[in-house]
Design a protein around this motif. Sequence first.
Motif, PDB file in Angstrom:
ATOM      1  N   LYS A   1      68.516  58.200  24.669  1.00  0.00           N
ATOM      2  CA  LYS A   1      69.635  58.351  23.731  1.00  0.00           C
ATOM      3  C   LYS A   1      70.387  57.024  23.556  1.00  0.00           C
ATOM      4  O   LYS A   1      71.606  56.954  23.669  1.00  0.00           O
ATOM      5  N   SER A   2      69.586  55.981  23.290  1.00  0.00           N
ATOM      6  CA  SER A   2      70.149  54.631  23.162  1.00  0.00           C
ATOM      7  C   SER A   2      69.528  53.933  21.958  1.00  0.00           C
ATOM      8  O   SER A   2      68.360  53.528  22.006  1.00  0.00           O
ATOM      9  N   PHE A   3      70.316  53.786  20.883  1.00  0.00           N
ATOM     10  CA  PHE A   3      69.806  53.046  19.726  1.00  0.00           C
ATOM     11  C   PHE A   3      69.783  51.544  20.014  1.00  0.00           C
ATOM     12  O   PHE A   3      69.107  50.786  19.324  1.00  0.00           O
ATOM     13  N   GLU A   4      70.518  51.100  21.059  1.00  0.00           N
ATOM     14  CA  GLU A   4      70.475  49.689  21.452  1.00  0.00           C
ATOM     15  C   GLU A   4      69.077  49.290  21.925  1.00  0.00           C
ATOM     16  O   GLU A   4      68.669  48.131  21.769  1.00  0.00           O
ATOM     17  N   MET A   5      68.342  50.245  22.499  1.00  0.00           N
ATOM     18  CA  MET A   5      66.968  49.955  22.934  1.00  0.00           C
ATOM     19  C   MET A   5      66.061  49.667  21.740  1.00  0.00           C
ATOM     20  O   MET A   5      65.136  48.857  21.846  1.00  0.00           O
ATOM     21  N   ILE A   6      66.325  50.321  20.612  1.00  0.00           N
ATOM     22  CA  ILE A   6      65.556  50.024  19.394  1.00  0.00           C
ATOM     23  C   ILE A   6      65.856  48.603  18.940  1.00  0.00           C
ATOM     24  O   ILE A   6      64.945  47.854  18.546  1.00  0.00           O
ATOM     25  N   LEU A   7      67.117  48.206  19.028  1.00  0.00           N
ATOM     26  CA  LEU A   7      67.535  46.858  18.646  1.00  0.00           C
ATOM     27  C   LEU A   7      66.826  45.809  19.507  1.00  0.00           C
ATOM     28  O   LEU A   7      66.264  44.835  18.987  1.00  0.00           O
ATOM     29  N   ILE A   8      66.804  46.035  20.820  1.00  0.00           N
ATOM     30  CA  ILE A   8      66.127  45.104  21.738  1.00  0.00           C
ATOM     31  C   ILE A   8      64.618  45.095  21.472  1.00  0.00           C
ATOM     32  O   ILE A   8      63.978  44.038  21.442  1.00  0.00           O
ATOM     33  N   GLY A   9      64.056  46.294  21.281  1.00  0.00           N
ATOM     34  CA  GLY A   9      62.617  46.399  21.030  1.00  0.00           C
ATOM     35  C   GLY A   9      62.191  45.675  19.768  1.00  0.00           C
ATOM     36  O   GLY A   9      61.190  44.946  19.764  1.00  0.00           O
ATOM     37  N   ARG A  10      62.956  45.837  18.682  1.00  0.00           N
ATOM     38  CA  ARG A  10      62.617  45.154  17.427  1.00  0.00           C
ATOM     39  C   ARG A  10      62.762  43.635  17.565  1.00  0.00           C
ATOM     40  O   ARG A  10      61.988  42.874  16.982  1.00  0.00           O
ATOM     41  N   PHE A  11      63.740  43.189  18.342  1.00  0.00           N
ATOM     42  CA  PHE A  11      63.910  41.752  18.573  1.00  0.00           C
ATOM     43  C   PHE A  11      62.702  41.185  19.321  1.00  0.00           C
ATOM     44  O   PHE A  11      62.158  40.141  18.946  1.00  0.00           O
ATOM     45  N   LEU A  12      62.262  41.886  20.377  1.00  0.00           N
ATOM     46  CA  LEU A  12      61.092  41.431  21.134  1.00  0.00           C
ATOM     47  C   LEU A  12      59.824  41.506  20.294  1.00  0.00           C
ATOM     48  O   LEU A  12      58.943  40.633  20.397  1.00  0.00           O
ATOM     49  N   GLU A  13      59.702  42.534  19.458  1.00  0.00           N
ATOM     50  CA  GLU A  13      58.556  42.633  18.552  1.00  0.00           C
ATOM     51  C   GLU A  13      58.546  41.462  17.566  1.00  0.00           C
ATOM     52  O   GLU A  13      57.483  40.940  17.215  1.00  0.00           O
ATOM     53  N   GLY A  14      59.733  41.057  17.116  1.00  0.00           N
ATOM     54  CA  GLY A  14      59.830  39.908  16.229  1.00  0.00           C
ATOM     55  C   GLY A  14      59.355  38.635  16.901  1.00  0.00           C
ATOM     56  O   GLY A  14      58.623  37.835  16.299  1.00  0.00           O
ATOM     57  N   ILE A  15      59.758  38.445  18.178  1.00  0.00           N
ATOM     58  CA  ILE A  15      59.282  37.269  18.930  1.00  0.00           C
ATOM     59  C   ILE A  15      57.759  37.294  19.025  1.00  0.00           C
ATOM     60  O   ILE A  15      57.088  36.283  18.799  1.00  0.00           O
ATOM     61  N   GLY A  16      57.214  38.482  19.341  1.00  0.00           N
ATOM     62  CA  GLY A  16      55.753  38.614  19.417  1.00  0.00           C
ATOM     63  C   GLY A  16      55.080  38.314  18.095  1.00  0.00           C
ATOM     64  O   GLY A  16      54.053  37.643  18.050  1.00  0.00           O
ATOM     65  N   ALA A  17      55.674  38.798  17.005  1.00  0.00           N
ATOM     66  CA  ALA A  17      55.099  38.549  15.676  1.00  0.00           C
ATOM     67  C   ALA A  17      55.132  37.066  15.334  1.00  0.00           C
ATOM     68  O   ALA A  17      54.174  36.524  14.766  1.00  0.00           O
ATOM     69  N   GLY A  18      56.239  36.390  15.675  1.00  0.00           N
ATOM     70  CA  GLY A  18      56.336  34.965  15.410  1.00  0.00           C
ATOM     71  C   GLY A  18      55.268  34.167  16.132  1.00  0.00           C
ATOM     72  O   GLY A  18      54.737  33.184  15.605  1.00  0.00           O
ATOM     73  N   VAL A  19      54.928  34.613  17.353  1.00  0.00           N
ATOM     74  CA  VAL A  19      53.893  33.926  18.130  1.00  0.00           C
ATOM     75  C   VAL A  19      52.503  34.240  17.587  1.00  0.00           C
ATOM     76  O   VAL A  19      51.721  33.338  17.264  1.00  0.00           O
ATOM     77  N   HIS A  20      52.176  35.551  17.466  1.00  0.00           N
ATOM     78  CA  HIS A  20      50.775  35.858  17.130  1.00  0.00           C
ATOM     79  C   HIS A  20      50.425  35.593  15.661  1.00  0.00           C
ATOM     80  O   HIS A  20      49.253  35.396  15.345  1.00  0.00           O
ATOM     81  N   LEU A  21      51.417  35.567  14.769  1.00  0.00           N
ATOM     82  CA  LEU A  21      51.101  35.177  13.389  1.00  0.00           C
ATOM     83  C   LEU A  21      50.579  33.756  13.332  1.00  0.00           C
ATOM     84  O   LEU A  21      49.660  33.436  12.580  1.00  0.00           O
ATOM     85  N   SER A  22      51.179  32.886  14.144  1.00  0.00           N
ATOM     86  CA  SER A  22      50.771  31.484  14.178  1.00  0.00           C
ATOM     87  C   SER A  22      49.496  31.290  15.000  1.00  0.00           C
ATOM     88  O   SER A  22      48.534  30.664  14.554  1.00  0.00           O
ATOM     89  N   VAL A  23      49.487  31.869  16.205  1.00  0.00           N
ATOM     90  CA  VAL A  23      48.389  31.614  17.152  1.00  0.00           C
ATOM     91  C   VAL A  23      47.087  32.263  16.693  1.00  0.00           C
ATOM     92  O   VAL A  23      46.015  31.657  16.776  1.00  0.00           O
ATOM     93  N   HIS A  24      47.154  33.496  16.201  1.00  0.00           N
ATOM     94  CA  HIS A  24      45.939  34.186  15.768  1.00  0.00           C
ATOM     95  C   HIS A  24      45.211  33.410  14.675  1.00  0.00           C
ATOM     96  O   HIS A  24      43.998  33.222  14.735  1.00  0.00           O
ATOM     97  N   VAL A  25      45.957  32.950  13.667  1.00  0.00           N
ATOM     98  CA  VAL A  25      45.329  32.227  12.551  1.00  0.00           C
ATOM     99  C   VAL A  25      44.657  30.945  13.047  1.00  0.00           C
ATOM    100  O   VAL A  25      43.525  30.628  12.662  1.00  0.00           O
ATOM    101  N   GLN A  26      45.332  30.199  13.925  1.00  0.00           N
ATOM    102  CA  GLN A  26      44.756  28.966  14.466  1.00  0.00           C
ATOM    103  C   GLN A  26      43.524  29.257  15.329  1.00  0.00           C
ATOM    104  O   GLN A  26      42.491  28.592  15.208  1.00  0.00           O
ATOM    105  N   TYR A  27      43.650  30.249  16.199  1.00  0.00           N
ATOM    106  CA  TYR A  27      42.569  30.616  17.125  1.00  0.00           C
ATOM    107  C   TYR A  27      41.315  31.026  16.346  1.00  0.00           C
ATOM    108  O   TYR A  27      40.198  30.578  16.648  1.00  0.00           O
ATOM    109  N   ALA A  28      41.514  31.860  15.326  1.00  0.00           N
ATOM    110  CA  ALA A  28      40.376  32.321  14.520  1.00  0.00           C
ATOM    111  C   ALA A  28      39.684  31.142  13.832  1.00  0.00           C
ATOM    112  O   ALA A  28      38.449  31.083  13.774  1.00  0.00           O
ATOM    113  N   GLY A  29      40.477  30.212  13.303  1.00  0.00           N
ATOM    114  CA  GLY A  29      39.890  29.056  12.625  1.00  0.00           C
ATOM    115  C   GLY A  29      39.109  28.162  13.559  1.00  0.00           C
ATOM    116  O   GLY A  29      38.104  27.556  13.169  1.00  0.00           O
ATOM    117  N   GLU A  30      39.549  28.071  14.821  1.00  0.00           N
ATOM    118  CA  GLU A  30      38.922  27.143  15.767  1.00  0.00           C
ATOM    119  C   GLU A  30      37.674  27.714  16.439  1.00  0.00           C
ATOM    120  O   GLU A  30      36.886  26.952  17.009  1.00  0.00           O
TER     121      GLU A  30
END
Length: 499
Positions: free
Chosen positions: A120-149
């Motif tokens: 019963k904590s909407f703050e956990m959704i806020l934290i979860g979306r923030f961490l998901e954003g960090i993950g997206a920022g990393v894998h959007l960049s790394v996946h494309v480079q890794y696949a190309g190499e």
Amino acid sequence: MAGFLSDLVQYRKLLLMIMVLGIGGTHLSGFQMSVINYTSPYIQKFINETWLERYGSVLQQETLTLLWSFIVSMYCVGGMIGCLCSGFLTAKYGKKKCLLFNDVVLIIATLHTGFSRRAKSFEMILIGRFLEGIGAGVHLSVHVQYAGEISPKRLRGFVNVSSSVFLALGKAVARILGLRDLLGTEDMWNVLLSFSGLVALIQLVFLPFFPESPPYLLLQKGDKPGCLKAMKQLWGERNYLTEFDDMMKEKAITKGTKIMNVLEMLKEPSVYPQLGIMLLILLSLQLCGLSAITFYTSEIFQTANLQESIIPYVSLGVSVSEVISLIFCSSIIDRFGRRILLWGGYLLMALILMLLEISLLLSDQFLWMRYCSVILIFLFIIAYGLGPAGAITSVMNEIFTLSTRSSAFVIGGIIIWLGLTFTGMIFPFAVMFLGPFCFLIFIAVLVISAALIYLFLPETKGKSTSEITEEFKTCQVKKKRHQIVEKNATEEKTFCTKL
């Protein structure tokens, strides 16, 4: 057909690695960007109920809107932070370790969003979306480079486009699971948000069985045996001296050059042409009209008298069309090249937008025009998938050397995240003031971008990174010579005038 089947057998490990990279890479970004739309009413109701239970008062609409905007914007803020960290992390730890660590972050994020309802904590959704954003920022960049190499030269376009295929697939999966017949319900919205954790777990389990990228092992770590072992593991037992020689040439060119950070790269004049091309193609992608099409899709479907219950499935058909067109793009990009798919795709998209503009303006006078608008939306998405959506990732991977690629993707990622934020804030106002005429802005952007790409982007198909770099240097030398000739001509003219 026999050649295709032999390639499947020879590159079977490479194809498996593309699958593992994709489902835990851009697939997650596409899913996370789209899934929030299908859980929006349920999350807002959950916030209201939680607030009432805690404080005994109903949450005001303005406060609810503010909290919801925080949940949405935290994903973009996290994406920016993850993108800024990706360059340093890949340079220090390599792309494989970087993705594995990122999977752990994503699993923690989905535990927050998944158990938020029970806690019963909407703050956990806020934290979860923030961490998901960090993950997206990393894998959007790394996946494309890794696949190309990890791709051999003959399949480089196909493998590069795979990251775009998985991005579109993620959006389609979010649409499917977000249907009310599946997980898009009030009782299951937290399970829907947690789906990305399951996918990250799959990558965390299987990625350790695959090697680090061969260029990273040779050029960054100096591990020649490890590089050859990785090439054989991914590409079979055949001789790959051509690819190895290309990497040795790149190593000779960049000898003594460490992997540059963003500031060092911005101070390096030799990469300005590549940065200019990257800026052009990313800005044109942000302003190609896709956001306008997404905004008007439901309205156009409603005016075409489609039943309310059918519209989600028609929208799903749009997403599936994007996936299919990108898969087709991956099969033709190594035959036709990147350049023609970019400028040709933009011109085709501009033509479709012009026809859509006309059909929207005349839809009140001619009712059959409404059905034309529905068809044109499908055609626009197909043109987008066949051209820019697939070719851009390939171009970005190929125009930078290993020493500049990570920082270039950091800069590119910042442009993408800023673009998402900017278009999300500004576009609704543009629609409010311009209505359907907002398409005229995107038509102009598409035509100008097509002309600039045709004039300044060299074809990268079948060329090594060192050859592409030399081509950019040649263009720079020609430009400088032209400037010197013009300067001398001006001085001679001034001297003759004085005489």
